[in-house]
Design a protein around this motif. Structure first.
Motif, mmCIF file in Angstrom:
data_model
loop_
_atom_site.group_PDB
_atom_site.id
_atom_site.type_symbol
_atom_site.label_atom_id
_atom_site.label_comp_id
_atom_site.label_asym_id
_atom_site.label_seq_id
_atom_site.Cartn_x
_atom_site.Cartn_y
_atom_site.Cartn_z
ATOM 1 N N ARG A 171 1.394 -1.305 0.251
ATOM 2 C CA ARG A 171 0.053 -0.292 0.475
ATOM 3 C C ARG A 171 0.406 1.474 0.488
ATOM 4 O O ARG A 171 1.772 1.052 0.730
ATOM 5 C CB ARG A 171 -1.064 -0.160 1.037
ATOM 6 N N HIS A 172 0.414 1.729 -0.719
ATOM 7 C CA HIS A 172 0.965 3.777 -0.868
ATOM 8 C C HIS A 172 0.381 4.239 -2.026
ATOM 9 O O HIS A 172 -0.514 4.243 -2.557
ATOM 10 C CB HIS A 172 2.201 2.990 -1.438
ATOM 11 N N SER A 173 1.078 5.693 -1.883
ATOM 12 C CA SER A 173 0.964 6.466 -3.029
ATOM 13 C C SER A 173 1.744 6.789 -4.109
ATOM 14 O O SER A 173 2.731 7.330 -3.202
ATOM 15 C CB SER A 173 -0.141 7.699 -1.757
ATOM 16 N N ASP A 174 1.057 7.530 -5.363
ATOM 17 C CA ASP A 174 2.408 8.082 -5.864
ATOM 18 C C ASP A 174 3.034 9.283 -5.622
ATOM 19 O O ASP A 174 2.214 10.214 -5.078
ATOM 20 C CB ASP A 174 2.194 7.629 -7.190
ATOM 21 N N GLY A 193 -6.679 -8.270 -14.137
ATOM 22 C CA GLY A 193 -7.046 -7.909 -12.238
ATOM 23 C C GLY A 193 -5.811 -7.476 -11.141
ATOM 24 O O GLY A 193 -4.569 -8.406 -11.494
ATOM 25 N N GLY A 194 -5.892 -6.805 -10.670
ATOM 26 C CA GLY A 194 -4.845 -6.630 -9.298
ATOM 27 C C GLY A 194 -5.141 -5.724 -8.552
ATOM 28 O O GLY A 194 -4.785 -5.207 -7.461
ATOM 29 N N LEU A 195 -5.789 -3.945 -9.314
ATOM 30 C CA LEU A 195 -5.548 -2.730 -8.642
ATOM 31 C C LEU A 195 -6.136 -2.658 -7.308
ATOM 32 O O LEU A 195 -7.433 -3.182 -7.660
ATOM 33 C CB LEU A 195 -5.153 -1.977 -9.593
ATOM 34 N N TYR A 196 -5.910 -2.130 -6.382
ATOM 35 C CA TYR A 196 -7.154 -2.325 -5.352
ATOM 36 C C TYR A 196 -6.572 -0.813 -4.177
ATOM 37 O O TYR A 196 -5.608 -0.206 -4.891
ATOM 38 C CB TYR A 196 -6.767 -3.155 -4.316
ATOM 39 N N GLU A 220 -12.966 2.482 6.500
ATOM 40 C CA GLU A 220 -12.429 2.069 5.215
ATOM 41 C C GLU A 220 -12.519 0.968 4.711
ATOM 42 O O GLU A 220 -12.699 0.300 4.864
ATOM 43 C CB GLU A 220 -10.422 2.470 4.934
ATOM 44 N N GLU A 221 -12.412 1.229 3.155
ATOM 45 C CA GLU A 221 -12.449 -0.593 2.895
ATOM 46 C C GLU A 221 -11.419 -0.360 1.310
ATOM 47 O O GLU A 221 -11.338 1.006 0.782
ATOM 48 C CB GLU A 221 -13.621 -1.063 2.093
ATOM 49 N N TRP A 222 -11.356 -1.229 1.078
ATOM 50 C CA TRP A 222 -10.792 -1.503 0.361
ATOM 51 C C TRP A 222 -11.299 -1.903 -1.639
ATOM 52 O O TRP A 222 -12.208 -3.100 -1.150
ATOM 53 C CB TRP A 222 -9.030 -3.036 0.281
ATOM 54 N N VAL A 223 -10.892 -0.973 -2.440
ATOM 55 C CA VAL A 223 -12.212 -1.566 -3.963
ATOM 56 C C VAL A 223 -11.643 -1.761 -4.873
ATOM 57 O O VAL A 223 -9.929 -1.452 -5.222
ATOM 58 C CB VAL A 223 -12.928 0.000 -4.250
ATOM 59 N N GLU A 224 -11.594 -2.691 -5.482
ATOM 60 C CA GLU A 224 -11.038 -2.685 -6.822
ATOM 61 C C GLU A 224 -10.989 -2.303 -8.224
ATOM 62 O O GLU A 224 -13.000 -2.030 -8.438
ATOM 63 C CB GLU A 224 -11.027 -4.915 -7.293
ATOM 64 N N ILE A 225 -9.685 -1.685 -8.844
ATOM 65 C CA ILE A 225 -10.331 -1.417 -9.907
ATOM 66 C C ILE A 225 -10.110 -2.258 -11.052
ATOM 67 O O ILE A 225 -9.705 -2.699 -11.131
ATOM 68 C CB ILE A 225 -9.048 0.196 -10.449
ATOM 69 N N PRO A 226 -11.343 -2.524 -11.571
ATOM 70 C CA PRO A 226 -11.579 -3.707 -13.396
ATOM 71 C C PRO A 226 -11.310 -2.817 -13.659
ATOM 72 O O PRO A 226 -11.369 -1.842 -14.382
ATOM 73 C CB PRO A 226 -12.779 -3.500 -13.322
ATOM 74 N N GLU A 267 -4.344 5.687 -2.234
ATOM 75 C CA GLU A 267 -3.622 4.870 -1.398
ATOM 76 C C GLU A 267 -3.475 3.680 -1.919
ATOM 77 O O GLU A 267 -5.319 3.627 -2.596
ATOM 78 C CB GLU A 267 -3.563 4.227 0.537
ATOM 79 N N HIS A 268 -2.789 2.538 -2.821
ATOM 80 C CA HIS A 268 -3.231 1.441 -3.627
ATOM 81 C C HIS A 268 -1.914 0.796 -3.087
ATOM 82 O O HIS A 268 -1.095 1.105 -3.074
ATOM 83 C CB HIS A 268 -3.127 1.688 -5.268
ATOM 84 N N ARG A 269 -2.607 -0.503 -3.546
ATOM 85 C CA ARG A 269 -2.045 -2.319 -4.017
ATOM 86 C C ARG A 269 -1.951 -2.967 -4.977
ATOM 87 O O ARG A 269 -3.180 -2.748 -5.045
ATOM 88 C CB ARG A 269 -1.911 -2.154 -2.371
ATOM 89 N N VAL A 270 -1.713 -4.016 -4.956
ATOM 90 C CA VAL A 270 -1.279 -5.027 -6.198
ATOM 91 C C VAL A 270 -1.697 -6.069 -5.135
ATOM 92 O O VAL A 270 -0.778 -6.257 -4.663
ATOM 93 C CB VAL A 270 -0.182 -4.773 -6.863
ATOM 94 N N ARG A 271 -2.533 -7.102 -6.144
ATOM 95 C CA ARG A 271 -2.504 -8.430 -5.323
ATOM 96 C C ARG A 271 -1.992 -9.080 -6.907
ATOM 97 O O ARG A 271 -1.698 -8.545 -7.984
ATOM 98 C CB ARG A 271 -3.988 -8.927 -5.177
ATOM 99 N N THR A 272 -1.896 -10.392 -6.326
ATOM 100 C CA THR A 272 -1.090 -10.835 -6.883
ATOM 101 C C THR A 272 -1.948 -12.443 -7.520
ATOM 102 O O THR A 272 -3.212 -12.238 -6.959
ATOM 103 C CB THR A 272 -0.074 -12.440 -6.325
#
Length: 356
Positions: free
Chosen positions: A226-229, A242-245, A255-261, A287-292
């Motif tokens: 989790r980070h911001s650019d 897919g995999g961006l949250y 707060e919640e994590w939402v997937e950007i399809p 703030e975003h992160r990536v799933r494998t």
């Protein structure tokens, strides 16, 4: 390919120091996640519980028609709330995006020794850096990602120094995106600054190619923490897997994590820390992160738009006048970059550097 033993030092040397990356480890037939990559429970991404972002992409072609004001409002609202939005009819041909995906796979399919020549400290050009994770020397748990970063100075340097497997298509992607990026920045801060200032803020551009190999246990790992650019804006091409949250903050400290399809033909636009600071907090870097994934290797290709190192960054005077107070101090952009890249990913903590 050289093998590694199960101890942490041997793995680190194989993956990081010798440049084999996560892909090199997976290509050995890895059937488990090494301890060095297992994330603490609070950092893992709970895919079944995450909702999908439902907002449709913004059609940028409508900026030239009667719907101009409506589209401008959509862009501003997205930058003020989520900090992420998707766009279509953005000026980058879909065929080019498909070629970009192919080029990324071609680069990461190279033998490890051909990629390792671009490692930090040995790369033939300061414009190109190949690596893995984010700051592996400082991370408690490594990220399941390899990448190549390509800095832009001019077309000739890009074609000479960027890896030949991806240089031409990556350069075309950058050039085709530039007009869109400038238009978006003008919409977001054009009313409170002039065109020369906007040009200065867009001076530095970098194209990254990220590769997320298949993972035996995606639930235990992250592709990116989790980070911001840290720049003005990021333009991101997702390859369809897919995999961006993105973190959504709601009332009562929820707060919640939402997937950007991934949407075919679209690009993701991401507000960076610098734009949040310039706007005095009106716009938010998300703030975003990536799933494998366990089924397919995934690529993504961001373009980072950032100021030059010597640029002084502070809230724009008009934004401070509007709010009656400055929430961030003035600083040299190089100092902000050094702080960001000198620490592991930790949400939006990097913004603390700029707060008053």
């Amino acid at each position: 390919m050289m093998m590694f033993s199960h101890d942490e030092k041997s793995l680190f040397n194989f993956v990081v120091r010798d440049g084999n990356g996560v892909k090199g480890m997976v290509d050995l037939g890895l059937s488990y996640v090494p301890q060095a990559y297992i994330q603490p429970a609070e950092e893992r991404i709970d895919k079944p519980r995450a909702r999908t972002h439902a907002e449709p992409p913004i059609d940028l072609s409508k900026l030239d028609g009667s719907d101009h004001d409506q589209v401008v409002n959509q862009i501003i609202r997205a930058a003020e709330t989520l900090g992420f939005f998707q766009v279509v009819n953005h000026g980058v041909p879909v065929e080019l995006l498909e070629s970009l995906k192919t080029a990324a796979h071609n680069f990461f399919a190279l033998p490890p020794e051909k990629k390792a020549v671009y490692r930090k400290g040995v790369s033939p050009s300061p414009l190109v850096k190949y690596g893995t994770s984010f700051v592996p020397e400082k991370e408690n748990a490594l990220e399941w990602k390899d990448y190549v970063c390509m800095g832009y100075t001019n077309d000739d340097d890009a074609l000479q120094f960027w890896p030949k497997e991806c240089s031409e298509v990556a350069l075309e992607y950058l050039k085709r995106s530039s007009k869109m990026v400038k238009k978006l920045i003008e919409i977001l801060i054009g009313e409170v600054t002039n065109e020369s200032k906007i040009e200065e803020l867009m001076t530095v551009k970098m194209v990254n190619m990220n590769f997320y190999p298949t993972c035996p246990n995606p639930d235990a790992t992250v592709g990116v923490g989790r980070h911001s650019d840290i720049g003005i804006l990021t333009v991101l091409f997702q390859d369809g897997i897919g995999g961006l949250y993105v973190k959504v903050e709601e009332g009562n400290n929820k707060e919640e994590w939402v997937e950007i399809p991934p949407i075919a033909g679209s690009l993701v636009i991401n507000v960076g820390d610098t734009l949040q600071i310039l706007s005095n907090g009106r716009y938010r870097s998300a703030e975003h992160r990536v799933r494998t994934t366990s089924s397919q290797a995934r690529v993504s290709v961001p373009i980072f738009i950032i100021p030059k190192s010597t640029e002084k960054i502070a809230p724009l005077p008009e934004a401070v006048e509007r709010d009656g107070v400055a929430y961030y101090r003035e600083f040299l952009y190089q100092d902000y970059r050094n702080n960001f890249f000198g620490n592991k990913h930790e949400g939006k903590k990097s913004l603390d550097f700029a707060k008053i």
